[in-house]
Design an enzyme around this catalytic site. Structure first.
Site, PDB file in Angstrom:
ATOM      1  N   ARG A  33     -52.318  70.454  -3.414  1.00 15.93           N
ATOM      2  CA  ARG A  33     -51.470  70.072  -2.289  1.00 15.93           C
ATOM      3  C   ARG A  33     -51.233  71.241  -1.333  1.00 15.93           C
ATOM      4  NH1 ARG A  33     -46.799  66.038  -4.820  1.00 15.93           N
ATOM      5  NH2 ARG A  33     -48.249  64.479  -5.655  1.00 15.93           N
ATOM      6  N   ASP A 140     -33.449  61.678   1.831  1.00 14.41           N
ATOM      7  CA  ASP A 140     -34.611  62.232   1.135  1.00 14.41           C
ATOM      8  C   ASP A 140     -34.708  63.709   1.485  1.00 14.41           C
ATOM      9  OD1 ASP A 140     -37.073  60.834  -0.435  1.00 14.41           O
ATOM     10  OD2 ASP A 140     -37.761  62.642   0.584  1.00 14.41           O
TER      11      ASP A 140
END
Length: 272
Positions: A33, A140
């Site tokens: 990632r 979030d």
């Protein structure tokens, strides 16, 4: 290649930033990632990347958190929770005679499918009763996911499991360049507030909530972090409010004084 000492430094930094505990078997995932960020920044090594992260005021921290956040979700995921919400929880906390503003929090909302699923269910439950109203906070840690959630736009593939009547009532079909996309109707979006929040930081809540959904979030935290988080959720819930967690997440036994089990992964705050 991500070296072991670099991985340990990243583990510590990620834990300090957002409480996510990465195990050793996540090294390859993290390297994959972050490799995209290295290429975008023109960096040659993860050591260089760590130096960027350590720069005072570095905005790269936000991208690091985005990279390690897991954002798997879908509309009405774990349907049994929504069935319990409708049949057991809403009759207890939201009387049909109206007059009460229901407050709901979707913590770890990812790209928005969970809070919009909640909004659809609440709107259906209220029907045409003007006195029954609700607000929904969606939070979030990922700025990227919050931007997607706030836009409220989803592709045909993301909505293919929803009934046609639901699509027709709660979504606007895109045309022209937006063909194949659907957007949540303005009436539901107006009830939503989206906010970036680090779960290991100060919540800063002014109001208490009747219902909190925090599903498949605590699984990434260690036990002490989960215990602190549950204590903070209890503080944010109204007396006898409800907390929904993921089926893979077990409530920490030491917090039995805070919550009582209602159903699978559904808990009610005990009276103080």
């Amino acid at each position: 290649m991500l070296k072991n000492d670099e991985f340990r430094l990243l583990q510590e930094l990620i834990y300090d930033l957002c409480g996510i505990s990465l195990r050793e078997n996540k090294k390859a995932m993290l390297a994959g990632r972050l490799n995209q960020r290295l290429r975008r920044l023109g960096l040659e090594s993860y050591g260089d990347y760590l130096r960027v992260l350590r720069t005072p005021g570095s905005e790269e921290i936000v991208h690091l958190i985005d990279a390690v956040s897991t954002n798997k979700t879908c509309f009405f995921r774990e349907q049994e929770h929504f069935d319990i919400l409708r049949s057991q929880v809403l009759p207890a906390v939201w009387p049909r005679e109206g007059g009460k503003l229901l407050r709901v929090w979707s913590a770890g909302c990812s790209s928005g499918q969970e809070p919009y699923s909640l909004a659809i269910l609440l709107s259906d439950y209220a029907g045409d009763r003007d006195a029954m109203d609700f607000t929904l906070l969606a939070t979030d840690i990922s700025s990227r996911m919050l931007a997607t959630a706030a836009a409220g736009m989803y592709s045909d593939d993301e909505l293919d499991q929803l009934p046609r009547a639901m699509l027709a009532r709660y979504f606007m079909r895109g045309r022209g360049a937006r063909a194949g996309w659907h957007r949540i109707i303005p009436e539901l979006r107006a009830k939503m507030t989206f906010r970036r929040m680090n779960m290991v930081g100060d919540f800063g809540m002014q109001d208490r909530f009747d219902i909190i959904f925090c599903r498949n979030v605590m699984i990434y935290f260690d036990r002490p972090t989960r215990e602190r988080l549950l204590e903070k959720f209890a503080e944010c819930l109204s007396p006898q409010g409800y907390l929904f967690v993921g089926h893979a997440e077990a409530m920490v036994g030491g917090n039995s004084s805070l919550f009582r089990r209602v159903d699978a992964a559904v808990y009610q705050r005990r009276s103080p």
